[in-house]
Design a protein around this motif. Sequence first.
Motif, PDB file in Angstrom:
ATOM      1  N   ASP A  45      20.452   2.896  26.160  1.00 45.71           N
ATOM      2  CA  ASP A  45      21.366   2.289  25.188  1.00 45.71           C
ATOM      3  C   ASP A  45      20.880   0.887  24.831  1.00 45.71           C
ATOM      4  N   TRP A  46      21.135   0.497  23.583  1.00 48.57           N
ATOM      5  CA  TRP A  46      20.652  -0.795  23.100  1.00 48.57           C
ATOM      6  C   TRP A  46      21.808  -1.622  22.548  1.00 48.57           C
ATOM      7  N   VAL A  47      21.711  -2.917  22.787  1.00 48.20           N
ATOM      8  CA  VAL A  47      22.619  -3.871  22.154  1.00 48.20           C
ATOM      9  C   VAL A  47      21.881  -4.400  20.932  1.00 48.20           C
ATOM     10  N   CYS A  48      22.390  -4.097  19.754  1.00 47.24           N
ATOM     11  CA  CYS A  48      21.696  -4.411  18.507  1.00 47.24           C
ATOM     12  C   CYS A  48      22.458  -5.457  17.698  1.00 47.24           C
ATOM     13  N   SER A  49      21.737  -6.077  16.792  1.00 48.99           N
ATOM     14  CA  SER A  49      22.366  -7.014  15.867  1.00 48.99           C
ATOM     15  C   SER A  49      23.340  -6.279  14.958  1.00 48.99           C
ATOM     16  N   ARG A  50      24.351  -6.985  14.508  1.00 51.96           N
ATOM     17  CA  ARG A  50      25.320  -6.389  13.587  1.00 51.96           C
ATOM     18  C   ARG A  50      24.695  -6.133  12.214  1.00 51.96           C
ATOM     19  N   ASN A  51      23.641  -6.857  11.906  1.00 53.13           N
ATOM     20  CA  ASN A  51      22.993  -6.731  10.603  1.00 53.13           C
ATOM     21  C   ASN A  51      21.889  -5.679  10.672  1.00 53.13           C
ATOM     22  N   GLU A  52      22.023  -4.615   9.902  1.00 58.23           N
ATOM     23  CA  GLU A  52      21.051  -3.528   9.932  1.00 58.23           C
ATOM     24  C   GLU A  52      19.663  -3.973   9.501  1.00 58.23           C
ATOM     25  N   SER A  53      19.575  -5.009   8.671  1.00 59.60           N
ATOM     26  CA  SER A  53      18.270  -5.492   8.207  1.00 59.60           C
ATOM     27  C   SER A  53      17.667  -6.541   9.136  1.00 59.60           C
ATOM     28  N   ASP A  54      18.354  -6.821  10.242  1.00 64.05           N
ATOM     29  CA  ASP A  54      17.835  -7.780  11.216  1.00 64.05           C
ATOM     30  C   ASP A  54      16.443  -7.340  11.691  1.00 64.05           C
ATOM     31  N   ALA A  55      15.566  -8.325  11.925  1.00 60.24           N
ATOM     32  CA  ALA A  55      14.187  -8.023  12.306  1.00 60.24           C
ATOM     33  C   ALA A  55      14.112  -7.163  13.559  1.00 60.24           C
ATOM     34  N   SER A  56      14.928  -7.470  14.565  1.00 59.23           N
ATOM     35  CA  SER A  56      14.868  -6.699  15.809  1.00 59.23           C
ATOM     36  C   SER A  56      15.324  -5.262  15.592  1.00 59.23           C
ATOM     37  N   VAL A  57      16.336  -5.068  14.760  1.00 61.00           N
ATOM     38  CA  VAL A  57      16.810  -3.712  14.470  1.00 61.00           C
ATOM     39  C   VAL A  57      15.724  -2.927  13.743  1.00 61.00           C
ATOM     40  N   ARG A  58      15.059  -3.569  12.809  1.00 64.90           N
ATOM     41  CA  ARG A  58      13.986  -2.869  12.077  1.00 64.90           C
ATOM     42  C   ARG A  58      12.862  -2.449  13.021  1.00 64.90           C
ATOM     43  N   VAL A  59      12.541  -3.307  13.981  1.00 56.36           N
ATOM     44  CA  VAL A  59      11.497  -2.965  14.949  1.00 56.36           C
ATOM     45  C   VAL A  59      11.923  -1.766  15.792  1.00 56.36           C
ATOM     46  N   LEU A  60      13.155  -1.807  16.308  1.00 59.66           N
ATOM     47  CA  LEU A  60      13.642  -0.707  17.147  1.00 59.66           C
ATOM     48  C   LEU A  60      13.713   0.602  16.360  1.00 59.66           C
ATOM     49  N   ARG A  61      14.185   0.552  15.124  1.00 59.45           N
ATOM     50  CA  ARG A  61      14.245   1.755  14.302  1.00 59.45           C
ATOM     51  C   ARG A  61      12.845   2.319  14.056  1.00 59.45           C
ATOM     52  N   SER A  89      26.211  -6.748  18.207  1.00 60.40           N
ATOM     53  CA  SER A  89      26.726  -8.098  18.417  1.00 60.40           C
ATOM     54  C   SER A  89      25.626  -9.116  18.157  1.00 60.40           C
ATOM     55  N   ASP A  90      26.040 -10.277  17.662  1.00 61.55           N
ATOM     56  CA  ASP A  90      25.110 -11.395  17.503  1.00 61.55           C
ATOM     57  C   ASP A  90      25.488 -12.546  18.433  1.00 61.55           C
ATOM     58  N   ASP A  91      26.416 -12.275  19.326  1.00 57.71           N
ATOM     59  CA  ASP A  91      26.846 -13.275  20.310  1.00 57.71           C
ATOM     60  C   ASP A  91      25.885 -13.216  21.496  1.00 57.71           C
ATOM     61  N   LEU A  92      25.129 -14.289  21.699  1.00 54.72           N
ATOM     62  CA  LEU A  92      24.131 -14.308  22.765  1.00 54.72           C
ATOM     63  C   LEU A  92      24.742 -14.075  24.146  1.00 54.72           C
ATOM     64  N   TYR A  93      25.910 -14.641  24.393  1.00 56.39           N
ATOM     65  CA  TYR A  93      26.538 -14.460  25.701  1.00 56.39           C
ATOM     66  C   TYR A  93      26.938 -13.004  25.927  1.00 56.39           C
ATOM     67  N   MET A  94      27.464 -12.386  24.886  1.00 53.36           N
ATOM     68  CA  MET A  94      27.828 -10.979  24.997  1.00 53.36           C
ATOM     69  C   MET A  94      26.590 -10.120  25.234  1.00 53.36           C
ATOM     70  N   ILE A  95      25.533 -10.374  24.486  1.00 49.28           N
ATOM     71  CA  ILE A  95      24.297  -9.596  24.625  1.00 49.28           C
ATOM     72  C   ILE A  95      23.739  -9.733  26.037  1.00 49.28           C
ATOM     73  N   HIS A  96      23.631 -10.971  26.506  1.00 50.94           N
ATOM     74  CA  HIS A  96      23.096 -11.208  27.849  1.00 50.94           C
ATOM     75  C   HIS A  96      23.994 -10.574  28.913  1.00 50.94           C
ATOM     76  N   GLY A  97      25.301 -10.699  28.728  1.00 53.38           N
ATOM     77  CA  GLY A  97      26.220 -10.151  29.720  1.00 53.38           C
ATOM     78  C   GLY A  97      26.120  -8.644  29.840  1.00 53.38           C
ATOM     79  N   LEU A  98      26.035  -7.955  28.712  1.00 49.91           N
ATOM     80  CA  LEU A  98      25.917  -6.492  28.729  1.00 49.91           C
ATOM     81  C   LEU A  98      24.621  -6.052  29.396  1.00 49.91           C
TER      82      LEU A  98
END
Length: 304
Positions: free
Chosen positions: A195-211, A227-236
């Motif tokens: 499972d991946w924690v992805c940016s909310r924006n579909e055109s985000d660079a990291s999402v494009r790489v993963l896709r 999520s784009d909240d760094l604390y949430m991403i790190h926590g998950l």
Amino acid sequence: MMNLQQFRVLLAIRDEGSLNRAAEVLEHGVPTVTHHLRTLESHLRIRLVDRARNGTRLTPLGESFAEEIEPVLARIDRAEQLVTAQRDAGVVSLRIGSFSSIGSRLLPAAIAGLQQRTSVRVEVVEAEPSEVVRMLHGGEVHAGLIYDIPELPEFAGPELRLRTLLDEPYRVMVARDGELAGQEVLDFGTMSEVDWVCSRNESDASVRVLRRISRGLGYELRELMRSDDLYMIHGLVAEGLGCALTTEVAVDTDFDVVLRSAKQDLGQRRVSFVTRPGPNPAAVGWLGEILGSVAARLEAASAG
């Protein structure tokens, strides 16, 4: 009629205790200082200064008047400095568009550095890179922080001027005590169930790489959360609930996470300071220079 120069003369006489020394401090001749003092005394119809062989001092009424005008002069001097700084900066309020993640690591220190140089007010508008560029084109912001993938640039062309601040390889962020942390190099070919924690924006660079990578390997990306909240991403990720694609500088070492490279080419993330071509307020250039220094320190700290 009273004027500021007369006030400055009176305060200089009080502080220096001598007409001669007051004239030196003000870079005037003694006759000029005497003229300003006499004109002020004539206007107020009082004697402001007592002269004696051992020096010059203010009369009680002179002291009272000096106490009243001193804060006024100080405020006028501050106002003059403020306007001069804003004039030199070319703008009163500087509006900057920025994405939330790395922008939060770069902008606060850069703004603090800029405010040591000028009194210009800085307003930060939080937005995704595509929105930052749209606001820049529309004149809603003076400059912005954006990111993209150098090999697949999303923002390019003569209508933008980009200054690269950070250019880092993407890595996979995993839980420090998780199974994936035991592998130095991860193979996305064996990670179809991750499972991946992805940016909310579909055109985000990291999402494009993963896709790009997952589809190239014949499976669809599994999303735990957007999520784009760094604390949430790190926590998950720290709890072992999923992975995230990020870079070295973006990692918060307070969380139990580590980065791992991949067998597949994850590419680079480029963070840039973007402005419009042509003339810009001087403060925009100053902020760009300071951001470059902040980014260099951030990169050195993460490498160390």
